[in-house]
Design an enzyme around this catalytic site. Sequence first.
Site, PDB file in Angstrom:
ATOM      1  N   LYS A   1      -7.956 -13.386  -5.323  1.00 25.33           N
ATOM      2  CA  LYS A   1      -8.644 -13.687  -4.310  1.00 25.33           C
ATOM      3  C   LYS A   1     -10.083 -12.994  -4.248  1.00 25.33           C
ATOM      4  O   LYS A   1     -10.311 -12.020  -4.903  1.00 25.33           O
ATOM      5  CB  LYS A   1      -8.335 -13.139  -2.715  1.00 25.33           C
ATOM      6  CG  LYS A   1      -7.457 -14.259  -1.813  1.00 25.33           C
ATOM      7  CD  LYS A   1      -6.692 -13.400  -0.821  1.00 25.33           C
ATOM      8  CE  LYS A   1      -7.611 -13.380   0.429  1.00 25.33           C
ATOM      9  NZ  LYS A   1      -6.970 -13.408   1.719  1.00 25.33           N
TER      10      LYS A   1
ATOM     11  N   LYS B   1       0.935  -1.152  -0.094  1.00 25.01           N
ATOM     12  CA  LYS B   1      -0.098   0.129  -0.200  1.00 25.01           C
ATOM     13  C   LYS B   1       0.952   1.347  -0.130  1.00 25.01           C
ATOM     14  O   LYS B   1       0.423   2.254  -0.384  1.00 25.01           O
ATOM     15  CB  LYS B   1      -0.910   0.057   1.122  1.00 25.01           C
ATOM     16  CG  LYS B   1      -1.911  -1.163   1.108  1.00 25.01           C
ATOM     17  CD  LYS B   1      -2.854  -0.723   2.064  1.00 25.01           C
ATOM     18  CE  LYS B   1      -4.193  -1.892   2.063  1.00 25.01           C
ATOM     19  NZ  LYS B   1      -4.856  -2.147   3.493  1.00 25.01           N
TER      20      LYS B   1
ATOM     21  N   LYS C   1     -13.839  -7.675  -1.675  1.00 24.37           N
ATOM     22  CA  LYS C   1     -14.794  -6.460  -1.552  1.00 24.37           C
ATOM     23  C   LYS C   1     -14.627  -5.244  -2.597  1.00 24.37           C
ATOM     24  O   LYS C   1     -15.200  -4.390  -2.867  1.00 24.37           O
ATOM     25  CB  LYS C   1     -14.948  -6.100  -0.121  1.00 24.37           C
ATOM     26  CG  LYS C   1     -13.868  -5.409   0.444  1.00 24.37           C
ATOM     27  CD  LYS C   1     -13.845  -5.153   1.989  1.00 24.37           C
ATOM     28  CE  LYS C   1     -12.682  -5.233   2.603  1.00 24.37           C
ATOM     29  NZ  LYS C   1     -12.819  -5.420   4.017  1.00 24.37           N
TER      30      LYS C   1
END
Length: 356
Positions: free
Chosen positions: A219, A116, A222
Amino acid sequence: MTGTFKPLVFSGVQPTGNLHLGNYLGAIRKFVALQQDNDCIYCVVDLHAITAQLVHDDMRSQIRSIAAAFIASGIDPRKHIVFNQSAVPQHAELAWVFNCVARIGWMERMTQFKDKAGGRNAEQVSLGLLAYPSLMAADILVYRATHVPVGDDQKQHLELARDIAQKFNIDFKEHIRATGKGIDIVVGEEPVHAYFPMIEPLIGGPAPRVMSLRDGTKKMSKSDASDLSRINLLDDADTVAKKIRKAKTDPDALPSEVEGLKGRPEADNLVGIYAALADKTKADVLADFGGRQFSVFKPALVELAVEVLAPVGAEMRRLLGDTSHIDAILRDGGERARARAEVTMNEVRDIVGFLR
Ligand code: TRP
């Protein structure tokens, strides 16, 4: 004489984005299973939610829906504890102490942080994102919890939590002895006088990784732009059916042996989902469906998925229809959690040497 810490299960889920099948099979079902034989604390980690994105428009409803998912899935909030992290300020207080135990380099080595904040993004991410694992360690250790069910992406954070516990135990060894609150444990071969236990990660289980319905190598997430890539716990039966019907597959029939799923990520994923929902192994599923086409397997998967998920979704909707009930559960959980966390924090204040 060596002893052991009383077993206690702790885990946390962030209130960001809708819960999907991956969260359900990979985490929540494990939480439910563990409550049979263990004292469990399940936390909606709202303090973690502001590390990546500061302002959320719907945090309160997200918090309630995670709690509703826990309860709808069968977690008993009276026997165990369900609460949201910000209701127990001791988490943040212990995290501060851990910020001073942990080293910056430990945090900078975390792959999730590097993903990130890599390279020139460092100016763009919060200090909280760097310290995230320290708060996670505090979540667990403020209850001196011993067992932590998580997805495999959290394994590195738990290793860091163990490092923090170990360094605290060593740095404060004499102070811990002076309080009489430590116990002698064996870590590896070494006997240590410990205040904090060595956390055991509980990783794996029937469906440790549920993959995207659109790409079996990614994966289920969301944050995937396509809603067809995931089954949300609040999807209705028609939506679940549509998503499974549209799930990517390959043209071949299902193999009869697990070995035959190699190199077929989408087939592997759908068989894995079926197995987890049915509480069976992939081998069991292939014993039934080996040689069958997806045109036969998919309707069976739809039926099973709807049978398992529809009641969870319906109960979540019922619980979310009247927020006073869910809020009362969280308030009660928060009070019980706070009482336990305060016992630890008082001992930590004594160990560190604060005057109280
Ligand atoms: N970091 C975890 C995740 O994103 C959530 C979490 C926060 C957690 N604190 C925890 C998990 C403590 C287990 C124990 O999935």
